[in-house]
Write a protein that holds these residues in place. Structure first.
Motif, PDB file in Angstrom:
ATOM      1  N   GLU A  62      32.259  33.449  37.644  1.00  0.00           N
ATOM      2  CA  GLU A  62      33.482  34.252  37.628  1.00  0.00           C
ATOM      3  C   GLU A  62      33.222  35.722  37.925  1.00  0.00           C
ATOM      4  N   TRP A  63      31.960  36.157  37.759  1.00  0.00           N
ATOM      5  CA  TRP A  63      31.643  37.581  37.923  1.00  0.00           C
ATOM      6  C   TRP A  63      31.887  38.015  39.376  1.00  0.00           C
ATOM      7  N   GLY A  64      32.757  38.995  39.549  1.00  0.00           N
ATOM      8  CA  GLY A  64      33.086  39.473  40.877  1.00  0.00           C
ATOM      9  C   GLY A  64      34.046  38.580  41.632  1.00  0.00           C
ATOM     10  N   ASP A  65      34.538  37.528  40.964  1.00  0.00           N
ATOM     11  CA  ASP A  65      35.466  36.601  41.606  1.00  0.00           C
ATOM     12  C   ASP A  65      36.837  37.254  41.749  1.00  0.00           C
ATOM     13  N   LYS A  66      37.645  36.677  42.627  1.00  0.00           N
ATOM     14  CA  LYS A  66      38.987  37.203  42.883  1.00  0.00           C
ATOM     15  C   LYS A  66      39.820  37.268  41.604  1.00  0.00           C
ATOM     16  N   SER A  67      39.703  36.256  40.744  1.00  0.00           N
ATOM     17  CA  SER A  67      40.499  36.225  39.517  1.00  0.00           C
ATOM     18  C   SER A  67      40.081  37.335  38.551  1.00  0.00           C
ATOM     19  N   GLN A  68      38.781  37.657  38.525  1.00  0.00           N
ATOM     20  CA  GLN A  68      38.334  38.740  37.651  1.00  0.00           C
ATOM     21  C   GLN A  68      38.883  40.079  38.116  1.00  0.00           C
ATOM     22  N   LEU A  69      38.787  40.347  39.415  1.00  0.00           N
ATOM     23  CA  LEU A  69      39.291  41.605  39.956  1.00  0.00           C
ATOM     24  C   LEU A  69      40.807  41.705  39.800  1.00  0.00           C
ATOM     25  N   ALA A  70      41.490  40.568  39.946  1.00  0.00           N
ATOM     26  CA  ALA A  70      42.949  40.571  39.770  1.00  0.00           C
ATOM     27  C   ALA A  70      43.316  40.852  38.317  1.00  0.00           C
ATOM     28  N   THR A  71      42.529  40.330  37.384  1.00  0.00           N
ATOM     29  CA  THR A  71      42.778  40.596  35.961  1.00  0.00           C
ATOM     30  C   THR A  71      42.600  42.076  35.652  1.00  0.00           C
TER      31      THR A  71
END
Length: 229
Positions: A156-165
């Motif tokens: 999840e690190w650097g994933d799209k969902s993390q940045l969106a959060t």
């Protein structure tokens, strides 16, 4: 209260559409077929909760480091960017369950590399008996749980969902974002662990990507039209 509900609903919808069909979703489904489900679910959920809280904290702290106006504009651009990214992925999807096959191949390679030899297989029953006799804490922090945690966390690190959060927490109530993110992660991960590969293989990655892209575009339009507080 309305700001909390708005942050919760946005975060929940974004998380569900981002995580279904994601690499960590498939990893949880495959791991649950090979290891005890409770350990896989605990490890995956722990990683996702930690990641959600960290991401929301970064998003909450951002307006204190730079002006609220700039964080609002950056968040708006992120939503549009992620929307276009997701739509591009959806329209250019090469085939069904490509990501599932990729994750399964990687886990298979790790499984073969670290798999037990014939001599260890003969002692499997004895090992199971020893495992049952281990203290609770020793089982809780088992290699299986730690493996599920590490695969999910770094996936999840650097994933799209993390940045969106992070972007969502900078623009919405961070408590609502955390709550919605955790509920969404729990729903997706539980479905992956309980449904296994049979459920994962039935998911249309194209439809998930297109739905997520539309949602991000809607969030971007809403953010663009809303006034900076």
């Amino acid at each position: 209260m309305s700001s909390v509900l708005q942050g919760f609903s946005k975060s929940l919808a974004m998380t569900v559409l981002s995580e279904i069909g994601d690499k960590t979703f498939f990893a949880a489904a495959i791991l649950a077929m090979r290891h005890p489900r409770r350990l896989v679910l605990s490890g995956c959920l722990a990683a996702l909760v930690v990641m959600t809280i960290l991401s929301a904290f970064v998003g909450w702290a951002a307006p204190n480091l730079i002006s609220r106006k700039w964080t609002h504009h950056i968040t708006t651009l992120l939503f549009f960017g992620f929307g276009i990214w997701s739509l591009w992925d959806g329209f250019h999807e090469g085939g069904e369950s490509e990501e599932l096959a990729e994750v399964e191949a990687k886990l298979d390679a790790d499984w073969i590399k670290a798999g037990p030899g014939p001599a260890k297989q003969n002692g499997k029953v004895a090992d199971d008996v020893k495992k049952e006799m281990r203290p609770f804490l020793s089982q809780f922090f088992s290699p299986i749980l730690l493996k599920a945690f590490s695969i999910t966390f770094f996936g999840e690190w650097g994933d799209k969902s993390q940045l969106a959060t992070i972007g969502l927490a900078a623009d919405e109530n961070p408590f609502g974002v955390v709550l919605g993110g955790i509920v969404g992660q729990a729903l997706c991960t539980t479905a992956a662990v309980m449904g296994g590969k049979s459920l994962a293989s039935q998911i249309s990655e194209r439809m998930v990507a297109l739905s997520g892209g539309v949602l991000f575009i809607v969030f971007g339009i809403q953010s663009f039209l809303s006034a900076v507080e």
